[in-house]
Design an enzyme around this catalytic site. Structure first.
Site, mmCIF file in Angstrom:
data_model
loop_
_atom_site.group_PDB
_atom_site.id
_atom_site.type_symbol
_atom_site.label_atom_id
_atom_site.label_comp_id
_atom_site.label_asym_id
_atom_site.label_seq_id
_atom_site.Cartn_x
_atom_site.Cartn_y
_atom_site.Cartn_z
ATOM 1 N N TYR A 249 -17.244 2.248 6.333
ATOM 2 C CA TYR A 249 -15.714 2.094 6.194
ATOM 3 C C TYR A 249 -15.273 2.504 7.653
ATOM 4 C CZ TYR A 249 -10.623 4.641 5.702
ATOM 5 O OH TYR A 249 -9.366 4.276 6.066
ATOM 6 N N THR B 292 -9.763 0.067 1.976
ATOM 7 C CA THR B 292 -9.591 1.751 1.578
ATOM 8 C C THR B 292 -11.302 2.208 0.935
ATOM 9 O OG1 THR B 292 -7.940 1.773 0.633
ATOM 10 C CG2 THR B 292 -7.614 2.546 2.328
ATOM 11 N N GLY C 212 0.839 -1.541 0.072
ATOM 12 C CA GLY C 212 -0.087 0.429 0.031
ATOM 13 C C GLY C 212 0.420 1.400 0.004
ATOM 14 N N GLN C 213 0.494 2.057 0.015
ATOM 15 C CA GLN C 213 1.410 3.897 0.046
ATOM 16 C C GLN C 213 1.575 3.576 1.069
ATOM 17 O OE1 GLN C 213 -0.830 7.464 -0.811
ATOM 18 N NE2 GLN C 213 -2.836 6.577 -0.830
ATOM 19 N N LEU C 214 1.360 3.198 2.275
ATOM 20 C CA LEU C 214 2.881 3.760 3.562
ATOM 21 C C LEU C 214 3.306 2.629 3.589
ATOM 22 C CD1 LEU C 214 3.026 5.197 6.438
ATOM 23 C CD2 LEU C 214 1.507 3.024 7.302
ATOM 24 N N THR D 291 -8.021 6.579 11.073
ATOM 25 C CA THR D 291 -8.327 7.659 10.121
ATOM 26 C C THR D 291 -9.383 8.527 10.595
ATOM 27 O OG1 THR D 291 -9.866 7.765 8.173
ATOM 28 C CG2 THR D 291 -10.158 5.733 9.768
ATOM 29 N N ASP D 292 -9.389 9.977 10.227
ATOM 30 C CA ASP D 292 -10.105 10.619 10.140
ATOM 31 C C ASP D 292 -11.812 10.628 10.343
ATOM 32 O OD1 ASP D 292 -9.337 11.197 8.140
ATOM 33 O OD2 ASP D 292 -10.537 13.481 7.773
ATOM 34 N N LYS E 275 -12.902 0.781 10.704
ATOM 35 C CA LYS E 275 -11.718 1.441 11.362
ATOM 36 C C LYS E 275 -11.857 2.017 12.846
ATOM 37 C CE LYS E 275 -8.611 2.330 9.431
ATOM 38 N NZ LYS E 275 -7.696 1.673 9.344
#
Length: 286
Positions: free
Chosen positions: A128, A65, A11-13, A104-105, A132
Protein backbone atom coordinates in the site's frame (compact mmCIF):
# COMPACT_ATOMS: atom_id res chain seq x y z
CA UNK A 1 -16.97 30.38 -12.18
CA UNK A 2 -14.10 28.00 -11.51
CA UNK A 3 -14.62 24.25 -11.69
CA UNK A 4 -13.49 21.74 -9.07
CA UNK A 5 -13.37 18.11 -10.11
CA UNK A 6 -13.57 15.70 -7.15
CA UNK A 7 -12.41 12.21 -8.16
CA UNK A 8 -13.43 9.37 -5.85
CA UNK A 9 -16.43 11.22 -4.47
CA UNK A 10 -17.95 8.13 -2.80
CA UNK A 11 -15.04 7.71 -0.37
CA UNK A 12 -14.68 9.32 3.05
CA UNK A 13 -12.95 12.47 1.83
CA UNK A 14 -15.18 12.77 -1.24
CA UNK A 15 -18.28 12.64 0.94
CA UNK A 16 -16.82 15.25 3.30
CA UNK A 17 -16.12 17.60 0.37
CA UNK A 18 -19.65 17.00 -0.93
CA UNK A 19 -20.97 17.96 2.52
CA UNK A 20 -19.26 21.38 2.53
CA UNK A 21 -19.60 22.08 -1.22
CA UNK A 22 -22.80 24.18 -0.77
CA UNK A 23 -20.74 26.67 1.29
CA UNK A 24 -18.54 27.34 -1.75
CA UNK A 25 -21.03 27.18 -4.62
CA UNK A 26 -21.08 30.96 -5.09
CA UNK A 27 -17.57 30.79 -6.51
CA UNK A 28 -17.07 27.19 -7.62
CA UNK A 29 -18.86 24.57 -9.64
CA UNK A 30 -18.24 21.08 -8.24
CA UNK A 31 -18.08 17.98 -10.43
CA UNK A 32 -18.21 14.75 -8.43
CA UNK A 33 -17.16 11.48 -10.06
CA UNK A 34 -16.75 7.89 -8.87
CA UNK A 35 -15.04 4.90 -10.47
CA UNK A 36 -18.17 4.22 -12.56
CA UNK A 37 -18.36 7.69 -14.08
CA UNK A 38 -14.59 8.23 -14.38
CA UNK A 39 -12.14 5.33 -14.41
CA UNK A 40 -8.74 6.88 -13.64
CA UNK A 41 -6.95 3.80 -14.96
CA UNK A 42 -8.40 4.55 -18.44
CA UNK A 43 -6.22 7.30 -19.92
CA UNK A 44 -8.51 7.90 -22.92
CA UNK A 45 -11.55 8.30 -20.67
CA UNK A 46 -9.69 10.83 -18.53
CA UNK A 47 -8.57 12.82 -21.57
CA UNK A 48 -12.11 12.91 -22.97
CA UNK A 49 -13.47 13.99 -19.60
CA UNK A 50 -10.94 16.82 -19.20
CA UNK A 51 -11.55 17.94 -22.80
CA UNK A 52 -15.28 18.25 -22.03
CA UNK A 53 -15.07 19.74 -18.54
CA UNK A 54 -11.74 21.63 -18.39
CA UNK A 55 -11.60 21.78 -14.57
CA UNK A 56 -9.52 24.46 -12.84
CA UNK A 57 -8.80 22.14 -9.89
CA UNK A 58 -8.75 18.37 -9.58
CA UNK A 59 -8.92 16.80 -6.11
CA UNK A 60 -7.96 13.15 -6.18
CA UNK A 61 -9.82 11.60 -3.27
CA UNK A 62 -9.79 8.14 -4.84
CA UNK A 63 -7.46 5.41 -3.59
CA UNK A 64 -7.01 1.71 -3.06
CA UNK A 65 -6.90 1.71 0.75
CA UNK A 66 -7.14 -1.99 1.71
CA UNK A 67 -3.72 -2.09 3.40
CA UNK A 68 -3.69 -5.84 4.14
CA UNK A 69 -5.36 -6.94 0.90
CA UNK A 70 -2.81 -4.92 -1.09
CA UNK A 71 -0.18 -7.51 -0.15
CA UNK A 72 -2.11 -9.97 -2.35
CA UNK A 73 -3.45 -7.47 -4.88
CA UNK A 74 -0.28 -5.57 -5.74
CA UNK A 75 -1.26 -4.94 -9.37
CA UNK A 76 -4.65 -3.54 -8.38
CA UNK A 77 -3.13 -1.29 -5.71
CA UNK A 78 -0.53 0.11 -8.13
CA UNK A 79 -3.12 0.54 -10.91
CA UNK A 80 -5.23 2.87 -8.74
CA UNK A 81 -2.65 4.45 -6.42
CA UNK A 82 0.13 4.92 -8.98
CA UNK A 83 -0.90 4.59 -12.65
CA UNK A 84 -4.28 6.27 -12.13
CA UNK A 85 -2.63 9.17 -10.29
CA UNK A 86 -0.10 9.55 -13.11
CA UNK A 87 -2.94 9.66 -15.66
CA UNK A 88 -4.78 12.37 -13.73
CA UNK A 89 -1.61 14.42 -13.28
CA UNK A 90 -0.88 14.27 -17.04
CA UNK A 91 -4.38 15.44 -17.92
CA UNK A 92 -4.10 18.22 -15.33
CA UNK A 93 -0.85 19.39 -16.92
CA UNK A 94 -2.45 19.39 -20.39
CA UNK A 95 -5.36 21.55 -19.22
CA UNK A 96 -3.42 23.75 -16.74
CA UNK A 97 -5.43 22.25 -13.90
CA UNK A 98 -4.11 22.45 -10.33
CA UNK A 99 -3.81 18.87 -9.07
CA UNK A 100 -4.42 18.18 -5.37
CA UNK A 101 -3.57 14.60 -4.49
CA UNK A 102 -4.02 12.87 -1.13
CA UNK A 103 -1.26 10.54 0.05
CA UNK A 104 -0.35 8.80 3.31
CA UNK A 105 2.03 8.55 6.26
CA UNK A 106 2.61 4.93 5.14
CA UNK A 107 5.27 6.19 2.71
CA UNK A 108 7.54 6.18 5.81
CA UNK A 109 8.95 3.11 7.57
CA UNK A 110 8.15 4.43 11.07
CA UNK A 111 11.59 3.59 12.48
CA UNK A 112 12.30 6.97 14.09
CA UNK A 113 11.50 8.94 17.23
CA UNK A 114 11.33 12.23 15.33
CA UNK A 115 8.37 13.71 13.45
CA UNK A 116 8.70 13.24 9.69
CA UNK A 117 9.10 16.38 7.61
CA UNK A 118 8.07 16.57 3.95
CA UNK A 119 11.72 16.22 2.88
CA UNK A 120 12.53 13.17 4.97
CA UNK A 121 13.58 9.91 3.34
CA UNK A 122 10.63 7.73 2.32
CA UNK A 123 10.80 3.96 2.75
CA UNK A 124 7.43 2.20 2.71
CA UNK A 125 7.29 -1.24 4.35
CA UNK A 126 4.19 -2.55 2.56
CA UNK A 127 2.59 -2.65 -0.89
CA UNK A 128 0.00 0.00 0.00
CA UNK A 129 2.72 2.49 1.01
CA UNK A 130 4.83 1.57 -2.04
CA UNK A 131 1.90 2.19 -4.39
CA UNK A 132 1.07 5.53 -2.76
CA UNK A 133 4.71 6.66 -2.96
CA UNK A 134 4.83 5.77 -6.66
CA UNK A 135 1.66 7.84 -7.11
CA UNK A 136 3.35 10.83 -5.47
CA UNK A 137 6.35 10.48 -7.78
CA UNK A 138 4.20 10.25 -10.93
CA UNK A 139 2.05 13.20 -9.85
CA UNK A 140 5.07 15.47 -9.35
CA UNK A 141 6.77 14.22 -12.54
CA UNK A 142 3.70 14.69 -14.73
CA UNK A 143 2.40 18.01 -13.42
CA UNK A 144 4.47 20.79 -11.81
CA UNK A 145 1.22 22.30 -10.48
CA UNK A 146 0.70 19.46 -8.00
CA UNK A 147 -0.02 19.72 -4.29
CA UNK A 148 0.36 16.46 -2.39
CA UNK A 149 -1.24 16.20 1.04
CA UNK A 150 -0.01 13.32 3.15
CA UNK A 151 -2.52 12.45 5.84
CA UNK A 152 -2.98 9.66 8.39
CA UNK A 153 -5.51 7.48 10.21
CA UNK A 154 -8.43 9.02 8.33
CA UNK A 155 -11.95 8.64 9.74
CA UNK A 156 -15.34 10.35 9.43
CA UNK A 157 -19.04 9.64 9.72
CA UNK A 158 -18.88 8.14 6.20
CA UNK A 159 -17.86 4.69 4.93
CA UNK A 160 -15.73 2.18 6.80
CA UNK A 161 -13.07 3.40 9.24
CA UNK A 162 -11.57 2.74 12.67
CA UNK A 163 -14.02 4.94 14.59
CA UNK A 164 -17.10 3.32 13.06
CA UNK A 165 -15.61 -0.16 13.49
CA UNK A 166 -14.92 0.53 17.18
CA UNK A 167 -18.42 1.88 17.82
CA UNK A 168 -19.85 -1.21 16.16
CA UNK A 169 -17.65 -3.56 18.22
CA UNK A 170 -18.41 -1.69 21.46
CA UNK A 171 -22.09 -2.54 20.96
CA UNK A 172 -21.29 -6.24 20.47
CA UNK A 173 -18.39 -6.99 22.84
CA UNK A 174 -17.61 -6.54 26.52
CA UNK A 175 -13.85 -6.66 26.01
CA UNK A 176 -11.46 -5.80 23.14
CA UNK A 177 -7.70 -5.92 22.54
CA UNK A 178 -6.21 -2.89 20.73
CA UNK A 179 -2.63 -2.34 19.52
CA UNK A 180 -0.83 0.08 21.85
CA UNK A 181 2.68 0.32 20.34
CA UNK A 182 1.93 1.97 16.98
CA UNK A 183 1.91 5.78 16.97
CA UNK A 184 0.24 8.14 14.52
CA UNK A 185 -2.17 11.05 14.11
CA UNK A 186 -5.91 10.36 13.77
CA UNK A 187 -7.43 12.74 11.20
CA UNK A 188 -11.06 13.67 10.73
CA UNK A 189 -11.69 13.70 6.96
CA UNK A 190 -13.95 16.73 7.44
CA UNK A 191 -10.89 18.70 8.60
CA UNK A 192 -8.94 17.51 5.57
CA UNK A 193 -11.80 18.59 3.26
CA UNK A 194 -11.75 22.07 4.82
CA UNK A 195 -7.96 22.27 4.49
CA UNK A 196 -8.19 21.42 0.78
CA UNK A 197 -10.79 24.13 0.19
CA UNK A 198 -8.62 26.59 2.10
CA UNK A 199 -5.71 25.77 -0.26
CA UNK A 200 -7.95 26.16 -3.32
CA UNK A 201 -9.15 29.57 -2.09
CA UNK A 202 -5.59 30.79 -1.41
CA UNK A 203 -4.53 32.99 -4.37
CA UNK A 204 -0.82 32.28 -3.79
CA UNK A 205 -0.28 28.60 -4.51
CA UNK A 206 2.84 26.82 -3.36
CA UNK A 207 3.19 23.41 -4.98
CA UNK A 208 4.88 20.27 -3.69
CA UNK A 209 4.41 17.96 -0.70
CA UNK A 210 2.63 18.95 2.53
CA UNK A 211 1.60 17.08 5.66
CA UNK A 212 -1.87 17.50 7.12
CA UNK A 213 -3.44 15.67 10.03
CA UNK A 214 -4.91 16.36 13.42
CA UNK A 215 -2.41 16.49 16.30
CA UNK A 216 -0.64 15.40 18.51
CA UNK A 217 0.35 11.75 18.10
CA UNK A 218 -1.39 8.92 19.90
CA UNK A 219 -1.68 5.13 19.72
CA UNK A 220 -4.53 3.01 18.38
CA UNK A 221 -5.20 1.98 22.00
CA UNK A 222 -5.49 5.57 23.28
CA UNK A 223 -7.56 6.46 20.21
CA UNK A 224 -9.97 3.60 20.99
CA UNK A 225 -10.14 4.66 24.67
CA UNK A 226 -11.26 8.14 23.64
CA UNK A 227 -13.89 6.71 21.26
CA UNK A 228 -15.21 4.66 24.18
CA UNK A 229 -15.19 7.71 26.46
CA UNK A 230 -17.01 9.98 24.00
CA UNK A 231 -19.58 7.29 23.17
CA UNK A 232 -20.06 6.49 26.88
CA UNK A 233 -19.23 2.83 26.28
CA UNK A 234 -18.37 0.57 29.21
CA UNK A 235 -16.28 -1.81 27.05
CA UNK A 236 -13.03 -3.05 28.61
CA UNK A 237 -10.01 -2.31 26.42
CA UNK A 238 -6.76 -4.25 26.70
CA UNK A 239 -3.44 -3.02 25.32
CA UNK A 240 -1.79 -5.37 22.78
CA UNK A 241 1.64 -5.36 21.15
CA UNK A 242 2.01 -5.46 17.37
CA UNK A 243 3.32 -9.03 17.78
CA UNK A 244 0.12 -10.04 19.58
CA UNK A 245 -2.00 -8.73 16.71
CA UNK A 246 -0.30 -9.89 13.49
CA UNK A 247 -1.60 -8.56 10.14
CA UNK A 248 -0.68 -9.47 6.53
CA UNK A 249 0.86 -6.00 6.01
CA UNK A 250 3.38 -4.45 8.39
CA UNK A 251 2.44 -1.03 9.78
CA UNK A 252 4.89 1.78 10.58
CA UNK A 253 5.61 1.82 14.33
CA UNK A 254 5.70 5.62 14.50
CA UNK A 255 4.72 7.62 11.43
CA UNK A 256 4.04 10.96 13.13
CA UNK A 257 4.30 13.88 10.69
CA UNK A 258 5.50 17.43 11.27
CA UNK A 259 2.72 19.91 10.37
CA UNK A 260 4.78 23.14 10.37
CA UNK A 261 4.98 23.60 6.59
CA UNK A 262 1.23 23.75 5.91
CA UNK A 263 0.79 26.08 8.90
CA UNK A 264 3.52 28.45 7.72
CA UNK A 265 2.71 28.48 3.99
CA UNK A 266 -1.07 28.09 3.89
CA UNK A 267 -1.87 29.37 7.42
CA UNK A 268 -3.85 26.18 8.10
CA UNK A 269 -3.91 25.32 11.80
CA UNK A 270 -4.65 21.63 12.39
CA UNK A 271 -7.08 20.78 15.20
CA UNK A 272 -6.43 18.62 18.24
CA UNK A 273 -7.49 15.08 17.38
CA UNK A 274 -9.59 14.68 20.52
CA UNK A 275 -11.79 17.67 19.61
CA UNK A 276 -12.30 16.44 16.05
CA UNK A 277 -12.99 12.93 17.26
CA UNK A 278 -15.63 14.17 19.72
CA UNK A 279 -17.38 16.00 16.86
CA UNK A 280 -17.48 12.81 14.80
CA UNK A 281 -18.68 10.56 17.64
CA UNK A 282 -21.47 13.07 18.37
CA UNK A 283 -22.61 12.94 14.75
CA UNK A 284 -22.55 9.14 14.75
CA UNK A 285 -24.35 8.92 18.10
CA UNK A 286 -27.29 11.12 17.07
Amino acid sequence: MKKILVVGSNGQLGNCIRKIAPDFEKNYEFIFTDSQSLDIIDEDQINDFFYDQKPDFCINASAYTAVDLAEKEKEKAFAVNADGVGNLAKACADYKTVFIHVSTDYVFDGETNLDYSEDDFTRPIGVYGESKLKGEELALENNPKTIILRTSWLYSEFNKNFVKTMLNLFSQKDELGIVADQFGQPTNANDLAEAIMSIIENPNKTFGVFHFSNYPETTWFEFAKKIAEFSKSSVKLNALTTEQYPTPARRPKRSTMCLDKIEQIYKIEPKHWENSLEDCVNILSN
